[in-house]
Motif scaffolding. Structure first.
Motif, PDB file in Angstrom:
ATOM      1  N   ASN A  71     -28.026  41.875 -41.059  1.00  0.00           N
ATOM      2  CA  ASN A  71     -29.217  42.636 -41.426  1.00  0.00           C
ATOM      3  C   ASN A  71     -28.752  44.023 -41.873  1.00  0.00           C
ATOM      4  OD1 ASN A  71     -31.553  44.147 -41.567  1.00  0.00           O
ATOM      5  ND2 ASN A  71     -32.326  43.520 -39.569  1.00  0.00           N
ATOM      6  N   VAL A  72     -28.879  44.309 -43.151  1.00  0.00           N
ATOM      7  CA  VAL A  72     -28.398  45.586 -43.675  1.00  0.00           C
ATOM      8  C   VAL A  72     -29.178  46.769 -43.106  1.00  0.00           C
ATOM      9  CG1 VAL A  72     -27.469  44.564 -45.791  1.00  0.00           C
ATOM     10  CG2 VAL A  72     -29.787  45.486 -45.801  1.00  0.00           C
ATOM     11  N   ASP A  73     -30.400  46.523 -42.652  1.00  0.00           N
ATOM     12  CA  ASP A  73     -31.200  47.612 -42.091  1.00  0.00           C
ATOM     13  C   ASP A  73     -30.678  48.078 -40.731  1.00  0.00           C
ATOM     14  OD1 ASP A  73     -32.873  47.655 -44.282  1.00  0.00           O
ATOM     15  OD2 ASP A  73     -34.413  46.409 -43.340  1.00  0.00           O
ATOM     16  N   ASP A  74     -29.835  47.274 -40.085  1.00  0.00           N
ATOM     17  CA  ASP A  74     -29.271  47.649 -38.786  1.00  0.00           C
ATOM     18  C   ASP A  74     -28.121  48.635 -38.891  1.00  0.00           C
ATOM     19  OD1 ASP A  74     -31.045  46.042 -37.437  1.00  0.00           O
ATOM     20  OD2 ASP A  74     -29.629  44.384 -37.156  1.00  0.00           O
ATOM     21  N   ASP A  75     -27.658  48.904 -40.098  1.00  0.00           N
ATOM     22  CA  ASP A  75     -26.489  49.765 -40.284  1.00  0.00           C
ATOM     23  C   ASP A  75     -26.724  50.681 -41.477  1.00  0.00           C
ATOM     24  OD1 ASP A  75     -23.876  50.555 -41.488  1.00  0.00           O
ATOM     25  OD2 ASP A  75     -23.077  49.427 -39.788  1.00  0.00           O
ATOM     26  N   PRO A  76     -26.729  51.998 -41.275  1.00  0.00           N
ATOM     27  CA  PRO A  76     -27.026  52.922 -42.377  1.00  0.00           C
ATOM     28  C   PRO A  76     -26.068  52.798 -43.561  1.00  0.00           C
ATOM     29  CG  PRO A  76     -26.878  54.112 -40.278  1.00  0.00           C
ATOM     30  CD  PRO A  76     -26.524  52.690 -40.011  1.00  0.00           C
ATOM     31  N   VAL A  77     -24.801  52.502 -43.307  1.00  0.00           N
ATOM     32  CA  VAL A  77     -23.832  52.365 -44.403  1.00  0.00           C
ATOM     33  C   VAL A  77     -24.159  51.134 -45.239  1.00  0.00           C
ATOM     34  CG1 VAL A  77     -21.401  51.965 -44.975  1.00  0.00           C
ATOM     35  CG2 VAL A  77     -22.012  53.623 -43.191  1.00  0.00           C
ATOM     36  N   LYS A  79     -27.040  49.610 -45.368  1.00  0.00           N
ATOM     37  CA  LYS A  79     -28.350  49.823 -45.987  1.00  0.00           C
ATOM     38  C   LYS A  79     -28.198  50.624 -47.276  1.00  0.00           C
ATOM     39  CE  LYS A  79     -33.041  51.268 -44.926  1.00  0.00           C
ATOM     40  NZ  LYS A  79     -33.954  51.730 -43.873  1.00  0.00           N
ATOM     41  N   GLU A  80     -27.351  51.640 -47.249  1.00  0.00           N
ATOM     42  CA  GLU A  80     -27.121  52.430 -48.462  1.00  0.00           C
ATOM     43  C   GLU A  80     -26.340  51.629 -49.494  1.00  0.00           C
ATOM     44  OE1 GLU A  80     -24.774  56.409 -49.904  1.00  0.00           O
ATOM     45  OE2 GLU A  80     -25.695  56.429 -47.930  1.00  0.00           O
ATOM     46  N   ARG A  81     -25.354  50.866 -49.050  1.00  0.00           N
ATOM     47  CA  ARG A  81     -24.521  50.086 -49.968  1.00  0.00           C
ATOM     48  C   ARG A  81     -25.337  49.042 -50.714  1.00  0.00           C
ATOM     49  NH1 ARG A  81     -19.236  47.283 -47.661  1.00  0.00           N
ATOM     50  NH2 ARG A  81     -18.618  49.461 -47.588  1.00  0.00           N
ATOM     51  N   TYR A  82     -26.154  48.286 -49.980  1.00  0.00           N
ATOM     52  CA  TYR A  82     -26.874  47.174 -50.593  1.00  0.00           C
ATOM     53  C   TYR A  82     -28.297  47.536 -51.006  1.00  0.00           C
ATOM     54  CZ  TYR A  82     -22.908  44.412 -49.173  1.00  0.00           C
ATOM     55  OH  TYR A  82     -21.637  43.927 -49.034  1.00  0.00           O
ATOM     56  N   GLY A  83     -28.904  48.490 -50.305  1.00  0.00           N
ATOM     57  CA  GLY A  83     -30.270  48.884 -50.657  1.00  0.00           C
ATOM     58  C   GLY A  83     -31.167  47.680 -50.806  1.00  0.00           C
ATOM     59  N   TRP A  84     -31.821  47.576 -51.957  1.00  0.00           N
ATOM     60  CA  TRP A  84     -32.683  46.428 -52.246  1.00  0.00           C
ATOM     61  C   TRP A  84     -31.936  45.392 -53.062  1.00  0.00           C
ATOM     62  CZ3 TRP A  84     -36.574  46.010 -49.226  1.00  0.00           C
ATOM     63  CH2 TRP A  84     -37.138  47.161 -48.675  1.00  0.00           C
ATOM     64  N   ASP A  85     -30.623  45.555 -53.190  1.00  0.00           N
ATOM     65  CA  ASP A  85     -29.777  44.670 -53.988  1.00  0.00           C
ATOM     66  C   ASP A  85     -29.303  43.488 -53.144  1.00  0.00           C
ATOM     67  OD1 ASP A  85     -28.803  44.241 -56.512  1.00  0.00           O
ATOM     68  OD2 ASP A  85     -26.970  45.388 -56.210  1.00  0.00           O
ATOM     69  N   ILE A  86     -30.267  42.780 -52.536  1.00  0.00           N
ATOM     70  CA  ILE A  86     -29.961  41.672 -51.648  1.00  0.00           C
ATOM     71  C   ILE A  86     -30.769  40.448 -52.073  1.00  0.00           C
ATOM     72  CG2 ILE A  86     -29.287  43.028 -49.631  1.00  0.00           C
ATOM     73  CD1 ILE A  86     -32.197  42.680 -48.642  1.00  0.00           C
ATOM     74  N   PRO A  87     -30.426  39.267 -51.651  1.00  0.00           N
ATOM     75  CA  PRO A  87     -29.309  38.934 -50.793  1.00  0.00           C
ATOM     76  C   PRO A  87     -27.977  39.023 -51.541  1.00  0.00           C
ATOM     77  CG  PRO A  87     -30.335  36.924 -51.564  1.00  0.00           C
ATOM     78  CD  PRO A  87     -31.180  38.067 -52.063  1.00  0.00           C
ATOM     79  N   VAL A  88     -26.939  39.240 -50.769  1.00  0.00           N
ATOM     80  CA  VAL A  88     -25.566  39.151 -51.256  1.00  0.00           C
ATOM     81  C   VAL A  88     -24.880  38.154 -50.335  1.00  0.00           C
ATOM     82  CG1 VAL A  88     -23.401  40.360 -51.675  1.00  0.00           C
ATOM     83  CG2 VAL A  88     -25.571  41.516 -52.125  1.00  0.00           C
ATOM     84  N   ILE A  89     -24.176  37.204 -50.945  1.00  0.00           N
ATOM     85  CA  ILE A  89     -23.523  36.145 -50.169  1.00  0.00           C
ATOM     86  C   ILE A  89     -22.032  36.143 -50.483  1.00  0.00           C
ATOM     87  CG2 ILE A  89     -23.418  33.676 -49.691  1.00  0.00           C
ATOM     88  CD1 ILE A  89     -26.334  33.499 -50.688  1.00  0.00           C
ATOM     89  N   PHE A  90     -21.236  36.125 -49.426  1.00  0.00           N
ATOM     90  CA  PHE A  90     -19.792  35.992 -49.541  1.00  0.00           C
ATOM     91  C   PHE A  90     -19.390  34.642 -48.972  1.00  0.00           C
ATOM     92  CE2 PHE A  90     -20.119  40.485 -50.001  1.00  0.00           C
ATOM     93  CZ  PHE A  90     -18.976  40.916 -50.640  1.00  0.00           C
ATOM     94  N   ILE A  91     -18.436  33.999 -49.612  1.00  0.00           N
ATOM     95  CA  ILE A  91     -17.748  32.842 -49.049  1.00  0.00           C
ATOM     96  C   ILE A  91     -16.337  33.321 -48.756  1.00  0.00           C
ATOM     97  CG2 ILE A  91     -16.871  30.509 -49.435  1.00  0.00           C
ATOM     98  CD1 ILE A  91     -19.198  30.093 -51.414  1.00  0.00           C
ATOM     99  N   GLY A  92     -15.979  33.329 -47.477  1.00  0.00           N
ATOM    100  CA  GLY A  92     -14.716  33.955 -47.109  1.00  0.00           C
ATOM    101  C   GLY A  92     -14.805  35.416 -47.486  1.00  0.00           C
ATOM    102  N   ASN A  93     -13.834  35.890 -48.258  1.00  0.00           N
ATOM    103  CA  ASN A  93     -13.838  37.298 -48.653  1.00  0.00           C
ATOM    104  C   ASN A  93     -14.227  37.494 -50.119  1.00  0.00           C
ATOM    105  OD1 ASN A  93     -11.573  36.391 -49.931  1.00  0.00           O
ATOM    106  ND2 ASN A  93     -10.147  37.761 -48.922  1.00  0.00           N
ATOM    107  N   ARG A  94     -14.825  36.481 -50.718  1.00  0.00           N
ATOM    108  CA  ARG A  94     -15.220  36.583 -52.126  1.00  0.00           C
ATOM    109  C   ARG A  94     -16.735  36.545 -52.279  1.00  0.00           C
ATOM    110  NH1 ARG A  94     -10.894  33.359 -55.747  1.00  0.00           N
ATOM    111  NH2 ARG A  94      -9.106  34.453 -54.890  1.00  0.00           N
ATOM    112  N   LYS A  95     -17.243  37.469 -53.098  1.00  0.00           N
ATOM    113  CA  LYS A  95     -18.681  37.476 -53.366  1.00  0.00           C
ATOM    114  C   LYS A  95     -19.029  36.218 -54.150  1.00  0.00           C
ATOM    115  CE  LYS A  95     -20.684  41.283 -54.746  1.00  0.00           C
ATOM    116  NZ  LYS A  95     -21.201  42.341 -55.633  1.00  0.00           N
TER     117      LYS A  95
END
Length: 116
Positions: A71-77, A79-95
């Motif tokens: 939940n990006v809202d649980d962490d200010p960093v 939240k700022e990084r992703y803002g409303w630019d969600i969802p973002v999904i990673f498989i392993g370490n790749r977006k």
């Protein structure tokens, strides 16, 4: 961004989406993820996030992948990084996806991660 004399990036900062952002513990978590670890950056009430989660659920079961929701809202960093630019999904370490999931592409990415 600072680089060592060998051209490597120095710790403390990372390059992300053409912006320089401070390193965050979540970055290390994603970097250490295994090929069957899927990370979904989301927030409550995000209909695109809910759609993405529902859409990928059968593929996660098929490949035996583990879903980690952040939940990006649980962490200010985050939240700022992703803002409303969600969802973002990673498989392993790749977006793997942002906003909407192309299920055929997601399947290929899971297959590639499994064989890699």
């Amino acid at each position: 961004m600072r680089r060592s004399s060998q051209g490597r990036l120095l710790p403390g900062k990372m390059r992300f989406r053409s912006e320089t952002m401070s390193a965050h513990p979540e970055d290390a978590s994603v970097a250490a993820s295994g090929p069957r670890d899927v990370t979904l950056y989301t927030r409550p009430g995000c209909h695109l996030c809910d759609e993405a989660k529902s859409a990928i659920a059968p593929l996660l079961r098929e490949f035996g992948a583990a879903l980690h929701e952040i939940n990006v809202d649980d962490d200010p960093v985050l939240k700022e990084r992703y803002g409303w630019d969600i969802p973002v999904i990673f498989i392993g370490n790749r977006k793997a996806a942002k906003h909407r999931v192309d299920l055929e592409q997601f399947r290929r990415q899971l297959q590639d991660a499994e064989s890699g």
